[in-house]
Scaffold this motif. Sequence first.
Motif, PDB file in Angstrom:
ATOM      1  N   ILE A 173      -0.079  20.692  -3.127  1.00  0.00           N
ATOM      2  CA  ILE A 173       0.632  21.198  -1.960  1.00  0.00           C
ATOM      3  C   ILE A 173       0.171  20.382  -0.767  1.00  0.00           C
ATOM      4  N   GLN A 174       1.109  19.866   0.010  1.00  0.00           N
ATOM      5  CA  GLN A 174       0.717  19.028   1.159  1.00  0.00           C
ATOM      6  C   GLN A 174       1.727  19.205   2.289  1.00  0.00           C
ATOM      7  N   PHE A 175       1.204  19.614   3.440  1.00  0.00           N
ATOM      8  CA  PHE A 175       2.015  19.724   4.649  1.00  0.00           C
ATOM      9  C   PHE A 175       2.010  18.357   5.329  1.00  0.00           C
ATOM     10  N   VAL A 176       3.009  17.538   4.986  1.00  0.00           N
ATOM     11  CA  VAL A 176       3.028  16.135   5.421  1.00  0.00           C
ATOM     12  C   VAL A 176       3.770  15.956   6.743  1.00  0.00           C
ATOM     13  N   HIS A 177       4.063  17.036   7.445  1.00  0.00           N
ATOM     14  CA  HIS A 177       4.899  16.970   8.641  1.00  0.00           C
ATOM     15  C   HIS A 177       4.368  15.980   9.678  1.00  0.00           C
ATOM     16  N   GLY A 187       8.937  28.137   9.550  1.00  0.00           N
ATOM     17  CA  GLY A 187       8.044  29.290   9.540  1.00  0.00           C
ATOM     18  C   GLY A 187       6.775  29.060   8.756  1.00  0.00           C
ATOM     19  N   GLY A 188       6.603  27.844   8.215  1.00  0.00           N
ATOM     20  CA  GLY A 188       5.456  27.576   7.353  1.00  0.00           C
ATOM     21  C   GLY A 188       4.121  27.653   8.060  1.00  0.00           C
ATOM     22  N   ALA A 189       4.053  27.249   9.322  1.00  0.00           N
ATOM     23  CA  ALA A 189       2.780  27.293  10.043  1.00  0.00           C
ATOM     24  C   ALA A 189       2.352  28.736  10.294  1.00  0.00           C
ATOM     25  N   ALA A 190       3.276  29.556  10.778  1.00  0.00           N
ATOM     26  CA  ALA A 190       2.944  30.957  11.062  1.00  0.00           C
ATOM     27  C   ALA A 190       2.506  31.686   9.795  1.00  0.00           C
ATOM     28  N   ARG A 191       3.204  31.438   8.696  1.00  0.00           N
ATOM     29  CA  ARG A 191       2.829  32.102   7.446  1.00  0.00           C
ATOM     30  C   ARG A 191       1.512  31.557   6.909  1.00  0.00           C
ATOM     31  N   LEU A 202      -5.245  24.811  10.526  1.00  0.00           N
ATOM     32  CA  LEU A 202      -5.354  23.653  11.412  1.00  0.00           C
ATOM     33  C   LEU A 202      -5.798  22.413  10.638  1.00  0.00           C
ATOM     34  N   LYS A 203      -6.715  22.591   9.712  1.00  0.00           N
ATOM     35  CA  LYS A 203      -7.161  21.459   8.896  1.00  0.00           C
ATOM     36  C   LYS A 203      -6.014  20.907   8.043  1.00  0.00           C
ATOM     37  N   LEU A 204      -5.262  21.805   7.422  1.00  0.00           N
ATOM     38  CA  LEU A 204      -4.192  21.362   6.534  1.00  0.00           C
ATOM     39  C   LEU A 204      -3.068  20.673   7.297  1.00  0.00           C
ATOM     40  N   LEU A 205      -2.753  21.182   8.495  1.00  0.00           N
ATOM     41  CA  LEU A 205      -1.639  20.623   9.250  1.00  0.00           C
ATOM     42  C   LEU A 205      -2.039  19.355  10.003  1.00  0.00           C
ATOM     43  N   SER A 206      -3.180  19.380  10.659  1.00  0.00           N
ATOM     44  CA  SER A 206      -3.577  18.209  11.449  1.00  0.00           C
ATOM     45  C   SER A 206      -4.050  17.065  10.566  1.00  0.00           C
ATOM     46  N   GLY A 207      -4.607  17.385   9.412  1.00  0.00           N
ATOM     47  CA  GLY A 207      -5.082  16.346   8.506  1.00  0.00           C
ATOM     48  C   GLY A 207      -4.101  15.986   7.428  1.00  0.00           C
ATOM     49  N   GLY A 216      -7.138  24.638  -3.220  1.00  0.00           N
ATOM     50  CA  GLY A 216      -6.224  25.700  -2.832  1.00  0.00           C
ATOM     51  C   GLY A 216      -6.751  27.080  -3.166  1.00  0.00           C
ATOM     52  N   LYS A 217      -7.360  27.211  -4.322  1.00  0.00           N
ATOM     53  CA  LYS A 217      -7.909  28.522  -4.702  1.00  0.00           C
ATOM     54  C   LYS A 217      -9.128  28.867  -3.859  1.00  0.00           C
ATOM     55  N   GLN A 218      -9.907  27.872  -3.522  1.00  0.00           N
ATOM     56  CA  GLN A 218     -11.094  28.088  -2.703  1.00  0.00           C
ATOM     57  C   GLN A 218     -10.734  28.654  -1.336  1.00  0.00           C
ATOM     58  N   MET A 219      -9.655  28.147  -0.723  1.00  0.00           N
ATOM     59  CA  MET A 219      -9.296  28.608   0.616  1.00  0.00           C
ATOM     60  C   MET A 219      -8.319  29.776   0.605  1.00  0.00           C
ATOM     61  N   GLY A 220      -7.856  30.179  -0.577  1.00  0.00           N
ATOM     62  CA  GLY A 220      -6.984  31.336  -0.669  1.00  0.00           C
ATOM     63  C   GLY A 220      -5.504  31.036  -0.614  1.00  0.00           C
TER      64      GLY A 220
END
Length: 300
Positions: A173-177, A187-191, A202-207, A216-220
Amino acid sequence: MSVCGAARCRGAVRSILQQNRAVCSHTSGSAVEGIREKLQAFSGGSVELQKQRDSGVALLTLNNPARMNAFSGSMMLELEQRVRELETWTEGKAVIVQGAAGTFCSGSDLNAVRAIANPHDGMKMCEFMQNTLTRLLRLPLISVALVEGRALGGGAELTTACDFRLMTSDGVIQFVHKHMGLVPGWGGAARLVRIVGSQNALKLLSGAKKVDPDFGKQMGLVDEVLHCSSGEGNALAHAEQWLSPFIKGPAPVIQAVKRVVVSGRELPLAEALQTERSVFGTVWGGPANLKALALKPKHK
């Protein structure tokens, strides 16, 4: 029913469904009508819905393998229609969202994106997809994203519109925006913030960090890692097995559970309590409740 009459129960169900749709219902009017025609012009792929009536589980499949199941404009419209169909499926208990040919979804088809790159159309498309994914999350069905292969960009956002996320051992899974000069708009950021917390989001989106199953399981973000790889053909069977304990029982009870969870998550406490009472009234004295009471041994 002994306590709640049938008419009262049906009325309560209708009221709850209307309440769940209220926030996003305005987007079905003139605000987004102009974007439908433009989306329809960019066809390709399909969104398929298969209802398994014996199990009460529906399969929602993104089918555009030539483009890694990216959403064409027509697929966006089809997704809305499939969600509408699921909203009225009274016998349903759950829906599994998956991609065809061993990959989940690579976001939006760039041909459609380029055609509506102006801010006016982009905002309408954003509003349309926010509405659709919000309705998906609010379905009175337990929803599961089955992530085989890659879930990128809008595909990653789609996973957050499901109650649970299951991944094959090689899933990503990667938020490549950020790489596209964007932020999530469906709505992906809010969810995401509500699922993993603001710091992890913030880590997933900015990085634009790649989320493998363990991370993914570690962070929930990921609820379960399936012991299979993408494209093996048995991921769906593993997902259905994982889901089975949560949908054991009559459909009205499973749907009632989902409704009280949605109201507790989204409504102020006083409104959530009122909704919970209304939902309770639809199952109290109902067939499942009376059967359970008849089978329950008396207290000694």
